[in-house]
Design a protein around this motif. Structure first.
Motif, PDB file in Angstrom:
ATOM      1  N   THR A 254       0.852  -1.191   0.000  1.00 53.38           N
ATOM      2  CA  THR A 254       0.000   0.000   0.000  1.00 53.38           C
ATOM      3  C   THR A 254       0.890   1.245   0.000  1.00 53.38           C
ATOM      4  O   THR A 254       2.078   1.170   0.339  1.00 53.38           O
ATOM      5  CB  THR A 254      -0.896   0.045   1.260  1.00 53.38           C
ATOM      6  OG1 THR A 254      -0.048   0.212   2.397  1.00 53.38           O
ATOM      7  CG2 THR A 254      -1.692  -1.235   1.429  1.00 53.38           C
ATOM      8  N   HIS A 255       0.281   2.353  -0.403  1.00 49.54           N
ATOM      9  CA  HIS A 255       1.056   3.609  -0.458  1.00 49.54           C
ATOM     10  C   HIS A 255       0.272   4.728   0.213  1.00 49.54           C
ATOM     11  O   HIS A 255       0.246   5.852  -0.281  1.00 49.54           O
ATOM     12  CB  HIS A 255       1.378   3.955  -1.919  1.00 49.54           C
ATOM     13  CG  HIS A 255       1.880   2.780  -2.695  1.00 49.54           C
ATOM     14  ND1 HIS A 255       3.161   2.292  -2.549  1.00 49.54           N
ATOM     15  CD2 HIS A 255       1.274   1.963  -3.577  1.00 49.54           C
ATOM     16  CE1 HIS A 255       3.307   1.225  -3.325  1.00 49.54           C
ATOM     17  NE2 HIS A 255       2.170   1.011  -3.952  1.00 49.54           N
ATOM     18  N   ASP A 256      -0.379   4.387   1.314  1.00 51.27           N
ATOM     19  CA  ASP A 256      -1.219   5.368   2.005  1.00 51.27           C
ATOM     20  C   ASP A 256      -0.388   6.441   2.703  1.00 51.27           C
ATOM     21  O   ASP A 256       0.807   6.270   2.921  1.00 51.27           O
ATOM     22  CB  ASP A 256      -2.095   4.661   3.055  1.00 51.27           C
ATOM     23  CG  ASP A 256      -3.115   3.747   2.393  1.00 51.27           C
ATOM     24  OD1 ASP A 256      -3.355   3.930   1.186  1.00 51.27           O
ATOM     25  OD2 ASP A 256      -3.636   2.856   3.074  1.00 51.27           O
ATOM     26  N   ASP A 257      -1.097   7.525   3.052  1.00 47.44           N
ATOM     27  CA  ASP A 257      -0.440   8.643   3.737  1.00 47.44           C
ATOM     28  C   ASP A 257      -0.419   8.387   5.250  1.00 47.44           C
ATOM     29  O   ASP A 257      -1.405   8.599   5.942  1.00 47.44           O
ATOM     30  CB  ASP A 257      -1.209   9.934   3.419  1.00 47.44           C
ATOM     31  CG  ASP A 257      -0.494  11.162   3.951  1.00 47.44           C
ATOM     32  OD1 ASP A 257       0.522  10.992   4.670  1.00 47.44           O
ATOM     33  OD2 ASP A 257      -0.941  12.286   3.651  1.00 47.44           O
ATOM     34  N   MET A 258       0.733   7.932   5.747  1.00 47.03           N
ATOM     35  CA  MET A 258       0.851   7.613   7.180  1.00 47.03           C
ATOM     36  C   MET A 258       1.077   8.852   8.033  1.00 47.03           C
ATOM     37  O   MET A 258       1.061   8.794   9.248  1.00 47.03           O
ATOM     38  CB  MET A 258       2.002   6.635   7.418  1.00 47.03           C
ATOM     39  CG  MET A 258       1.831   5.293   6.753  1.00 47.03           C
ATOM     40  SD  MET A 258       3.052   4.107   7.331  1.00 47.03           S
ATOM     41  CE  MET A 258       4.563   4.763   6.637  1.00 47.03           C
ATOM     42  N   LEU A 259       1.345   9.985   7.342  1.00 50.04           N
ATOM     43  CA  LEU A 259       1.586  11.221   8.102  1.00 50.04           C
ATOM     44  C   LEU A 259       0.296  11.758   8.713  1.00 50.04           C
ATOM     45  O   LEU A 259       0.328  12.503   9.692  1.00 50.04           O
ATOM     46  CB  LEU A 259       2.221  12.282   7.200  1.00 50.04           C
ATOM     47  CG  LEU A 259       3.671  11.995   6.816  1.00 50.04           C
ATOM     48  CD1 LEU A 259       4.111  12.840   5.653  1.00 50.04           C
ATOM     49  CD2 LEU A 259       4.584  12.210   8.002  1.00 50.04           C
ATOM     50  N   LYS A 260      -0.827  11.360   8.127  1.00 52.23           N
ATOM     51  CA  LYS A 260      -2.122  11.799   8.651  1.00 52.23           C
ATOM     52  C   LYS A 260      -2.521  10.914   9.825  1.00 52.23           C
ATOM     53  O   LYS A 260      -2.467   9.682   9.720  1.00 52.23           O
ATOM     54  CB  LYS A 260      -3.197  11.694   7.559  1.00 52.23           C
ATOM     55  CG  LYS A 260      -2.983  12.687   6.421  1.00 52.23           C
ATOM     56  CD  LYS A 260      -4.327  13.091   5.791  1.00 52.23           C
ATOM     57  CE  LYS A 260      -4.142  14.274   4.859  1.00 52.23           C
ATOM     58  NZ  LYS A 260      -3.491  13.878   3.600  1.00 52.23           N
ATOM     59  N   ASP A 261      -2.981  11.528  10.923  1.00 54.76           N
ATOM     60  CA  ASP A 261      -3.384  10.740  12.088  1.00 54.76           C
ATOM     61  C   ASP A 261      -4.563   9.834  11.760  1.00 54.76           C
ATOM     62  O   ASP A 261      -4.738   8.790  12.389  1.00 54.76           O
ATOM     63  CB  ASP A 261      -3.714  11.656  13.272  1.00 54.76           C
ATOM     64  CG  ASP A 261      -2.425  12.227  13.864  1.00 54.76           C
ATOM     65  OD1 ASP A 261      -1.402  11.508  13.835  1.00 54.76           O
ATOM     66  OD2 ASP A 261      -2.435  13.388  14.314  1.00 54.76           O
TER      67      ASP A 261
END
Ligand code: GTP
Ligand code: MG
Ligand code: MG
Length: 298
Positions: A254-261
């Motif tokens: 996956t390439h999700d945005d982990m920076l977002k809580d």
């Protein structure tokens, strides 16, 4: 002369031989005490991070495309997948550029949590897989010499630290990729020399780079492939099939945005001991593999 002497010697009796071996063993065995205990602290996150040695040179010599080579990234992902497939105590792994981080579940007792055993085994499996599967991704481009990966283990005491670690590595992808994308666009499309491009980018912030790309080259950075902008997170998932009483365990990239809580709220099960998200699947069972183009079959 020596041969005759040897022949005349009385042969050792079996018992005498055993006694000699035992004495030798006990008189040498003290060396084992020099081995140090490297057991890792219990109940803490174990992160193993590997990084390619001198990959600026390795990437040049193997004609990696600039700034990102999809073959190289996919090979890294596949090598990490083989590691995850073998070690069930790994919850997830995150990779970018020439590095990969592997996250063990907090309670793992694998190799009695001995640091050297964990680090060397993970590194060895990853490195040999990188070489073993080279051709699968690089096809006609030959592997010129064996690559080397260094490795380290970092312990994080709580979930917040681990999440910040993951965010830190992903933020690194973003910073490097935006810089590299703008730099190589200036060189390859803008005909600047590398040193001119470097000067041009000196002191710029993210917004400036986005603007250079958009105004001068009509490139919207947001449309760049997710794998380049965010790196790859490998996680375990269980796919349940609605009609048949069947399920399959898969490792998914996956390439999700982990920076977002929000990511960590929505995927809170990632940090649980049995980290497996469930997906319900309605289609015919034979379609799972073909539908899962983004999924590495377990
Ligand atoms: N062209 C290209 N180069 C890449 C790619 N991925 C990694 N690299 C190269 O690999 C380097 C990785 O950076 P580092 O790990 O910081 O540097 P290193 O040269 O490996 O040095 P050490 O890790 O300190 O041994 C990048 O600077 C690039 O030169 C890619 O997709 N394309
Ligand atoms: Mg490196
Ligand atoms: Mg690196």
């Amino acid at each position: 002369m020596i041969a005759t002497h040897f022949l005349r010697r009385k042969p050792f009796s079996h018992i005498a031989l055993l006694q000699t071996q035992k004495m030798a063993k006990s008189s040498f065995e003290y060396v084992k005490k020099f081995e140090l205990d490297d057991t890792l602290l219990p109940n803490s996150w174990i992160v193993v991070r590997l990084d390619g040695k001198c990959f600026h040179k390795f990437s040049e010599e193997h004609k990696f495309t600039k700034p990102n080579d999809i073959r190289a990234l996919k090979l890294m992902n596949y090598a990490a997948f083989t590691v995850l497939r073998e070690f069930n105590d790994l919850l997830m792994a995150f990779g970018q550029s020439d590095e990969y981080s592997f996250i063990f579940k907090k309670s793992t007792t694998l190799y009695k949590r001995r640091a050297a055993k964990l680090l060397t085994t993970i590194n060895s499996k990853f490195s040999t897989s990188y070489v073993f599967y080279w051709k699968k991704f690089f096809e006609e481009e030959p592997l010129k010499y064996p690559p080397t990966f260094d490795g380290r283990i970092v312990l994080y005491p709580n979930d917040e630290n681990l999440i910040d670690y993951m965010k830190w590595r992903q933020a690194d992808v973003h910073i490097n990729n935006l810089y590299n994308t703008t730099f190589w666009t200036l060189v390859l499309k803008g005909n600047l020399t590398p040193s001119q491009a470097e000067k041009r980018l000196c002191g710029t912030v993210s917004a400036d780079k986005n603007e250079i790309l958009f105004k001068e080259f009509l490139i919207n950075y947001n449309n760049e492939p997710e794998i380049f902008k965010r790196g790859t997170l490998l996680v375990r998932k269980t796919i349940f099939h609605n009609n048949l009483d069947k399920h399959s365990n898969v490792i998914v990239d996956t390439h999700d945005d982990m920076l977002k809580d929000r990511f960590w709220k929505e995927h809170s099960s990632l940090l649980l001991n049995k980290s497996k998200e469930s997906i319900m699947y309605d289609g015919p069972i034979t379609d799972i593999i073909s539908e899962q183009t983004n999924c590495i079959k377990d």
